[in-house]
Design a protein around this motif. Structure first.
Motif, PDB file in Angstrom:
ATOM      1  N   ARG A  88      -3.722  -4.052  -1.016  1.00 17.15           N
ATOM      2  CA  ARG A  88      -2.576  -3.354  -0.412  1.00 17.15           C
ATOM      3  C   ARG A  88      -1.386  -3.330  -1.367  1.00 17.15           C
ATOM      4  NH1 ARG A  88      -4.298  -0.386   1.091  1.00 17.15           N
ATOM      5  NH2 ARG A  88      -2.815   0.348   2.623  1.00 17.15           N
ATOM      6  N   SER A 109       0.828  15.779  -1.756  1.00 20.12           N
ATOM      7  CA  SER A 109      -0.059  14.855  -2.478  1.00 20.12           C
ATOM      8  C   SER A 109      -0.728  15.664  -3.596  1.00 20.12           C
ATOM      9  CB  SER A 109      -1.078  14.186  -1.557  1.00 20.12           C
ATOM     10  OG  SER A 109      -1.931  15.107  -0.921  1.00 20.12           O
ATOM     11  N   SER A 143      -0.671   3.941  -6.385  1.00 18.53           N
ATOM     12  CA  SER A 143      -1.336   2.915  -5.589  1.00 18.53           C
ATOM     13  C   SER A 143      -2.432   2.283  -6.434  1.00 18.53           C
ATOM     14  CB  SER A 143      -1.944   3.578  -4.350  1.00 18.53           C
ATOM     15  OG  SER A 143      -2.867   2.729  -3.730  1.00 18.53           O
ATOM     16  N   SER A 162      -5.104   1.329  -4.911  1.00 19.37           N
ATOM     17  CA  SER A 162      -6.299   1.433  -4.059  1.00 19.37           C
ATOM     18  C   SER A 162      -7.444   2.183  -4.725  1.00 19.37           C
ATOM     19  CB  SER A 162      -5.953   2.116  -2.737  1.00 19.37           C
ATOM     20  OG  SER A 162      -5.098   1.293  -1.998  1.00 19.37           O
ATOM     21  N   LYS A 163      -7.139   3.366  -5.284  1.00 17.45           N
ATOM     22  CA  LYS A 163      -8.247   4.187  -5.774  1.00 17.45           C
ATOM     23  C   LYS A 163      -8.717   3.743  -7.165  1.00 17.45           C
ATOM     24  CE  LYS A 163      -7.435   6.167  -1.883  1.00 17.45           C
ATOM     25  NZ  LYS A 163      -8.201   6.046  -0.652  1.00 17.45           N
ATOM     26  N   GLY A 184       0.826  -1.210   0.000  1.00 23.93           N
ATOM     27  CA  GLY A 184       0.000   0.000   0.000  1.00 23.93           C
ATOM     28  C   GLY A 184       0.857   1.255   0.000  1.00 23.93           C
ATOM     29  N   GLY A 185       0.280   2.337  -0.475  1.00 22.44           N
ATOM     30  CA  GLY A 185       0.980   3.618  -0.488  1.00 22.44           C
ATOM     31  C   GLY A 185       1.307   4.085   0.934  1.00 22.44           C
ATOM     32  N   GLN A 186       0.435   3.756   1.867  1.00 19.53           N
ATOM     33  CA  GLN A 186       0.634   4.182   3.254  1.00 19.53           C
ATOM     34  C   GLN A 186       1.989   3.687   3.774  1.00 19.53           C
ATOM     35  OE1 GLN A 186      -1.560   6.135   4.641  1.00 19.53           O
ATOM     36  NE2 GLN A 186      -0.855   6.159   6.740  1.00 19.53           N
ATOM     37  N   ASP A 245       2.934  12.347  -3.930  1.00 21.06           N
ATOM     38  CA  ASP A 245       2.001  11.252  -3.661  1.00 21.06           C
ATOM     39  C   ASP A 245       0.891  11.330  -4.708  1.00 21.06           C
ATOM     40  OD1 ASP A 245       0.011   9.579  -2.747  1.00 21.06           O
ATOM     41  OD2 ASP A 245       0.148  10.223  -0.657  1.00 21.06           O
ATOM     42  N   ALA A 288      -1.539   9.142  -5.346  1.00 19.29           N
ATOM     43  CA  ALA A 288      -2.543   8.087  -5.092  1.00 19.29           C
ATOM     44  C   ALA A 288      -3.787   8.234  -5.976  1.00 19.29           C
ATOM     45  CB  ALA A 288      -2.947   8.098  -3.623  1.00 19.29           C
ATOM     46  N   TYR A 289      -4.122   9.488  -6.342  1.00 22.14           N
ATOM     47  CA  TYR A 289      -5.331   9.714  -7.171  1.00 22.14           C
ATOM     48  C   TYR A 289      -4.971  10.156  -8.587  1.00 22.14           C
ATOM     49  CZ  TYR A 289      -7.358   9.881  -2.521  1.00 22.14           C
ATOM     50  OH  TYR A 289      -7.723   9.572  -1.236  1.00 22.14           O
ATOM     51  N   ASN A 299      -5.420  14.962  -0.903  1.00 26.10           N
ATOM     52  CA  ASN A 299      -6.402  14.560   0.087  1.00 26.10           C
ATOM     53  C   ASN A 299      -6.101  15.449   1.295  1.00 26.10           C
ATOM     54  OD1 ASN A 299      -7.850  13.313   2.064  1.00 26.10           O
ATOM     55  ND2 ASN A 299      -6.967  11.286   1.807  1.00 26.10           N
TER      56      ASN A 299
HETATM   57  C1  LIG Z   1      -3.141  10.975  -0.501  1.00 23.21           C
HETATM   58  C2  LIG Z   1      -3.093   9.552  -0.090  1.00 23.21           C
HETATM   59  N1  LIG Z   1      -1.915   8.928  -0.062  1.00 23.21           N
HETATM   60  C3  LIG Z   1      -1.794   7.641   0.305  1.00 23.21           C
HETATM   61  C4  LIG Z   1      -2.905   6.921   0.676  1.00 23.21           C
HETATM   62  C5  LIG Z   1      -2.679   5.509   1.098  1.00 23.21           C
HETATM   63  O1  LIG Z   1      -3.420   4.617   0.324  1.00 23.21           O
HETATM   64  P1  LIG Z   1      -3.060   3.072   0.185  1.00 23.21           P
HETATM   65  O2  LIG Z   1      -2.189   2.695   1.354  1.00 23.21           O
HETATM   66  O3  LIG Z   1      -4.378   2.395   0.220  1.00 23.21           O
HETATM   67  O4  LIG Z   1      -2.325   2.928  -1.119  1.00 23.21           O
HETATM   68  C6  LIG Z   1      -4.167   7.516   0.676  1.00 23.21           C
HETATM   69  C7  LIG Z   1      -5.361   6.766   1.107  1.00 23.21           C
HETATM   70  O5  LIG Z   1      -6.444   7.237   1.212  1.00 23.21           O
HETATM   71  C8  LIG Z   1      -4.262   8.872   0.278  1.00 23.21           C
HETATM   72  O6  LIG Z   1      -5.437   9.505   0.253  1.00 23.21           O
END
Ligand SMILES: Cc1ncc(COP(=O)(O)O)c(C=O)c1O
Length: 423
Positions: A261, A191, A251, A253-254, A110-112, A223, A225-226, A195
């Motif tokens: 993950r 980011s 990531s 995820s989105k 995951g990005g986190q 970052d 992610a989106y 977010n």
């Molecule tokens: C800006 C940003 N970075 C990273 C993440 C981490 O996402 P993930 O761990 O699901 O890739 C999120 C998750 O909402 C996010 O909004």
């Protein structure tokens, strides 16, 4: 038995604002009835066309001995699956002309997790005893970064300039005049899209940050992610960038695969090697499922088509609906603004002069079964306690169905309207 925890243990195990909030949201969700309006999470939407692709891929994998073995029965190398890294590097070369190979790609859980590794790799206490920091040029920033520093003083951030861009609409900009990049800054991080606000830093802002980072000899972490090329939830024109001093994270995820993950770091080779080592130490290898599901879609470029033709229009429509609903429902009942919605899944609402804190507003809304995220959590790394704006904002997700968004905004309007005078 009360075992003593180490300093690092206390930092990680002692809870965090966001941890408590997620717990609170989770319990509210678990005990909720049908009237709950869940506008609080970062959960991507359920997009039927996208979900059916994952189901199709799972069927294909289960019928293929080779694929199912790769997905379930083997450890990948810590850097990631070689086939997947090759495919990602190829996609980035073809989409953007970047000079990247698989040696520039590292997978994370995951990005986190990528951010936990990157922040603690670059900042904190250095071998010579000095301390270095991660600089966020603009807060509000992603809440998930806030508790990630193993050194408690790891972050520094700056308040933005606010441009009023239209009726009830504003946009944050980096205040370059006041942003000081001191010698103890280890990296700059943003980011994009952001977010919680849906802000997309302009190409000019990113170029300026990149120049500062290059001149200072530090990395710029973006970052994504989106962002582009996937999931591509950007409603404006924005040029994706990478360079030898830029660390870009992506990531799955989105795109709709948060459960797999899967985070992707595109970085200079020495950073990739460091991430790979950190993965080996903390987790041996990364989850393979997301990599295996998306591999053919990345190889064929189908992932770009899905991002452009399905995911982007889906969220663009949701954003337009939420903005129109906010305008109609809030009207002139009280002073309010929303951040210009340029990407991601959220509307960032600002109620100037709100007489209670955003945490108190969160509590009142929760009592009426509307879950949002109070805005103060997104302002970390600066001592701007005297800046009322920090406590006048909330984040509302528009990924849910239209009725939920509309009903949620109606209750927000009632609660804020009861507290404030007409605009
Ligand atoms: C800006 C940003 N970075 C990273 C993440 C981490 O996402 P993930 O761990 O699901 O890739 C999120 C998750 O909402 C996010 O909004």
């Amino acid at each position: 038995m009360n075992y003593p925890f180490s300093n690092i243990g206390q930092g990680l195990a002692g809870g965090s604002g966001i941890g408590e909030l997620m717990d609170d949201l989770g319990h509210a969700l678990a005990n909720a009835g049908p009237d709950l309006k869940m506008l609080g999470g970062g959960q991507p939407a359920q997009i039927p066309e996208i979900n059916s692709i994952w189901q199709q891929r799972l069927r294909e994998i289960s019928e293929s001995d080779v694929e199912s073995r790769r997905m379930l029965t083997t450890y990948d190398p810590p850097q990631g699956s070689p086939n997947f890294m090759k495919a990602i590097a190829g996609l980035l070369r073809e989409s953007f002309g970047w000079d990247v190979s698989e040696e520039n790609i590292a997978l994370t859980s995951g990005g986190q997790t990528a951010f936990f590794y990157l922040f603690n790799l670059l900042a904190g206490e250095m071998p010579d005893g000095t301390k270095r920091k991660i600089l966020f040029p603009l807060v509000p920033e992603y809440i998930g970064y806030a508790a990630q520093g193993l050194d408690p003083e790891m972050f520094r951030s700056f308040r933005p300039e606010i441009e009023h861009t239209g009726p009830n609409e504003f946009k944050y900009h980096i205040d370059f005049e006041n942003m000081e990049v001191a010698d103890d800054v280890a990296a700059i991080c943003v980011s994009r899209p952001t977010n919680p606000t849906g802000n997309v830093l302009t190409d000019g802002e990113v170029k300026h940050l990149s120049e500062i980072a290059k001149e200072k000899g530090i990395p710029l972490i973006i970052d994504n992610a989106y962002g582009a090329p996937f999931p591509g939830i950007i409603f404006t024109e924005a040029k994706p960038v990478w360079d030898e001093h830029i660390i870009l994270t992506l990531s799955l995820s989105k795109l709709g695969l948060p459960g797999t993950r899967t985070g992707i770091v595109v970085a200079p080779k020495e950073i990739v090697r460091a991430i790979s080592s950190m993965t080996a130490i903390t987790g041996l290898a990364n989850p393979s499922i997301g990599q295996q599901i998306t591999l053919p879609l990345i190889r064929s470029g189908e992932i770009l088509r899905l991002s452009k033709e399905v995911i982007l229009p889906f969220y663009r429509k949701k954003s337009a609906f939420a903005q129109a609903a906010a305008r109609e429902i809030f009207g002139n009942r009280f002073p309010w603004h929303m951040h210009r919605s340029e990407g991601a899944l959220f509307l960032w609402l600002w109620f100037p002069g709100l007489p209670i804190s955003s945490a108190q507003l969160y509590g009142r809304l929760k009592a009426r079964q509307v879950l949002v995220i109070p805005g103060h959590h997104f302002f970390f790394g600066c001592d701007d306690e005297d800046w009322p704006h920090r406590d006048e904002c909330i984040r509302v997700s528009f990924a849910m169905d239209e009725e939920t968004v509309r009903d949620g905004l109606t209750i927000i309007a009632e609660e804020v309207g009861n507290l404030t005078q007409p605009a």
